[in-house]
Design an enzyme around this catalytic site. Structure first.
Site, PDB file in Angstrom:
ATOM      1  N   LYS A   1       0.805  -1.230   0.000  1.00 46.82           N
ATOM      2  CA  LYS A   1       0.000   0.000   0.000  1.00 46.82           C
ATOM      3  C   LYS A   1       0.841   1.285   0.000  1.00 46.82           C
ATOM      4  CE  LYS A   1      -4.138  -1.865   2.171  1.00 46.82           C
ATOM      5  NZ  LYS A   1      -5.125  -1.709   3.226  1.00 46.82           N
TER       6      LYS A   1
ATOM      7  N   ASP B   1      -9.933   2.950   2.513  1.00 41.63           N
ATOM      8  CA  ASP B   1     -10.012   2.197   3.778  1.00 41.63           C
ATOM      9  C   ASP B   1     -10.715   2.992   4.885  1.00 41.63           C
ATOM     10  OD1 ASP B   1      -8.787  -0.150   2.920  1.00 41.63           O
ATOM     11  OD2 ASP B   1      -6.776   0.600   3.369  1.00 41.63           O
TER      12      ASP B   1
END
Ligand code: ATR
Length: 284
Positions: free
Chosen positions: A72, A109
């Site tokens: 990420k 997220d």
């Protein structure tokens, strides 16, 4: 009809991910028969080809991707631009490739987490929140909570310096918020917390019956205990909190909502959240 739009999942490992099942179900649900979501395993260092993988998206005409553990943050240098959210969090879980071939990094997220709270009728705005852990997920959630108007967050982590790093990076942007940090044992000093969120990896099947806090830490009926882990559905931590009467929520809803937000970025359509949740449950 042939496949025209391919979306991938970049991560390592990705073979057990529920995202392909969930996203392909969403395409099916909305009649997007020319869309397909595929796993794209990219090994970790020392032989990581993350740069080639990200640049390869453009070369291959891929229209979007999700990025998961452990890449990420590693994808950032190869992207052309970042959304404000991804910039602030410093990590990307969604890439969209625009018509000019520009790679744009997003992070869904944190908003996925907030959407799941909303779905559970929980408004964290006036709440005293405790975040356990200080990794990438904790950073995304802390930022999303602060952006949502939450003004009282305590970040507890085994390595306190990492909790300090998160607090330090957000304090200037959210001057009215109180962001405290400490080690995990300091949960004993937060008895009035309304919402306690486990973002650590303790509770995954590989960690057995461990918990992020001591078993002599107890909760109350008025508290909400959220665990980002969704497999197992009830971690030892959630079972412990439920025994005390606390309301417990696992991470399945956050998984679905972060995926739904990514789906909307790629297809510019509202995601079929209920169908995605059903597919995620079936894939587990
Ligand atoms: P993610 O992207 O899912 O947040 P991460 O960035 O690797 O994953 O973060 C993992 C988190 O779990 C960290 O807060 C880590 O604590 P440290 O910063 O001290 O490493 C926490 N964690 C993992 N294993 C742990 C353990 N055995 N005990 C306590 N905390 C643990």
């Amino acid at each position: 009809m042939g496949i025209k739009n391919i979306v991938g999942l970049i991560g390592w490992p990705v073979s057990h991910s529920v995202s392909p099942g969930m996203q392909n179900r969403a395409f099916l649900e909305l009649g997007c028969h020319d869309w397909l979501y595929v796993p794209m395993p990219v090994a970790t260092s020392p032989n990581s080809r993350i740069k080639e993988a990200v640049l390869g998206l453009r070369a291959l005409g891929i229209v979007g991707a999700n990025v998961t553990v452990p890449h990420k943050e590693a994808v950032l240098p190869y992207l052309d631009d970042l959304s404000d959210m991804a910039k602030a969090i410093g990590a990307v879980n969604t890439i969209a490739i625009d018509n000019e071939g520009r790679l744009i990094g997003h992070n869904t997220d944190g908003l996925g987490f907030i959407s799941d709270l909303v779905e559970h009728d929980v408004d964290p705005k006036g709440m005293q929140v405790v975040v356990l852990g200080a990794g990438g997920s904790a950073r995304a959630i802390t930022y999303a909570l602060l952006s949502h108007g939450c003004q009282n967050i305590t970040i507890l982590n085994r390595t306190k310096s990492k909790a300090n790093d998160i607090a330090f990076s957000f304090r200037d942007s959210f001057k009215n918020a109180i962001i405290k940090t400490d080690t995990l044992a300091a949960i004993k000093d937060t008895p009035s917390a309304d919402l306690i969120i486990n973002t650590t990896s303790i509770g995954l099947k590989s960690t057995g019956d461990q918990m992020p806090v001591d078993k002599d830490v107890h909760f109350t009926k008025s508290q909400i205990v959220y665990d980002l882990i969704y497999n197992p559905k009830m971690t030892t931590f959630l079972k412990h909190a439920a025994k005390d009467g606390a309301r417990t929520i696992n991470g399945l809803g956050m998984l679905v909502h972060q995926g739904a937000l990514a789906f909307a970025i790629w297809t510019k359509q509202k995601a079929p959240v209920a169908a995605m949740k059903e597919a995620a449950l079936a894939a587990l």
